[in-house]
Design a protein around this motif. Sequence first.
Motif, short mmCIF file in Angstrom:
data_model
loop_
_atom_site.label_atom_id
_atom_site.label_comp_id
_atom_site.label_asym_id
_atom_site.label_seq_id
_atom_site.Cartn_x
_atom_site.Cartn_y
_atom_site.Cartn_z
N HIS A 123 -4.79 -12.16 -0.99
CA HIS A 123 -5.26 -10.84 -1.35
C HIS A 123 -5.42 -9.93 -0.12
CE1 HIS A 123 -8.84 -13.41 -0.73
NE2 HIS A 123 -9.37 -12.35 -0.17
N HIS A 124 -4.76 -10.27 0.97
CA HIS A 124 -4.86 -9.44 2.17
C HIS A 124 -3.53 -8.76 2.49
CE1 HIS A 124 -8.77 -11.19 2.89
NE2 HIS A 124 -8.26 -12.40 2.85
N HIS A 125 -2.58 -8.82 1.58
CA HIS A 125 -1.24 -8.37 1.88
C HIS A 125 -1.02 -6.89 1.65
CE1 HIS A 125 -1.44 -9.47 -2.37
NE2 HIS A 125 -0.57 -8.54 -2.57
N GLN A 126 -1.92 -6.21 0.95
CA GLN A 126 -1.65 -4.84 0.55
C GLN A 126 -2.95 -4.12 0.21
OE1 GLN A 126 -0.50 -4.13 -3.36
NE2 GLN A 126 -0.88 -6.18 -4.11
N VAL A 127 -2.81 -2.83 -0.08
CA VAL A 127 -3.96 -2.01 -0.41
C VAL A 127 -4.49 -2.33 -1.80
CG1 VAL A 127 -4.72 0.39 -0.74
CG2 VAL A 127 -3.09 -0.17 1.07
N CYS A 128 -3.64 -2.82 -2.69
CA CYS A 128 -3.98 -3.16 -4.07
C CYS A 128 -4.18 -1.94 -4.97
CB CYS A 128 -5.22 -4.07 -4.16
SG CYS A 128 -4.95 -5.74 -3.52
N HIS A 129 -3.82 -0.74 -4.48
CA HIS A 129 -3.98 0.42 -5.35
C HIS A 129 -3.10 0.32 -6.59
CE1 HIS A 129 -4.56 4.56 -6.64
NE2 HIS A 129 -3.25 4.67 -6.73
#
Length: 226
Positions: A123-129
């Motif tokens: 869960h650290h790969h992207q902004v998750c927007h």
Amino acid sequence: MCPTYNRAPYHLHLLNESVYWFLRQDYPGPRELVILNDCVDQTLACDAPDVRVVNWHERIPTLGEKRNRLAELSEGDVLLPWDDDDVSLPHRVRQAVDRLGEYEYWNPRQTWYEERGRLIRDHHHQVCHNASAYRRGALRYEAVSGPEDALADAWAASHLRVSPHGLAAPREWSYVYRWGVSDCHISGTSDMQASYDRPRKIVSGTYTIRPTMYRDYANEAAIGAG
């Protein structure tokens, strides 16, 4: 809100799968998936329930503007980005509406990540927007391509009432961010706007979106979360 461009015919399966997982959503209320296609030489069609395809008459200059246009075309009170090459597990919409509550913006901050066919707890790969939800009228995207999600998320954090309700464990994760599944992934390029603008071979025609599950992500995520 699903932006798409030139997926047919070679990568139409991505859109087929994205629509399939929309139809699998277990949210009990009314819902709609709006697909905005601005590849003017291709016409998309879909007869699935609660799916509306808008074939735009010209190329929209940036992805941010395209997302704003989608928000204008949508009719819901709660808006969810719905990328055409990712997968939303069946509880995503229900979860987003629940966690958003009376707030204006919710970002889960945690998703599954697929790379080279492997489903990874990362869960650290992207902004998750792209896994977020927000209230109608609360947010507008900047007129850029690529980092529009990061800019929107940063703006929301400082201007909107952000829901504090996170996800407790991988069993609650509801989104699969897929990397390397097509030949066009704007966020993986150094010049995102140039990638958006770059001419690509277009096979003209009318194409039908046929919702299809090619891989059972829901079952794999349940096993991986256990």
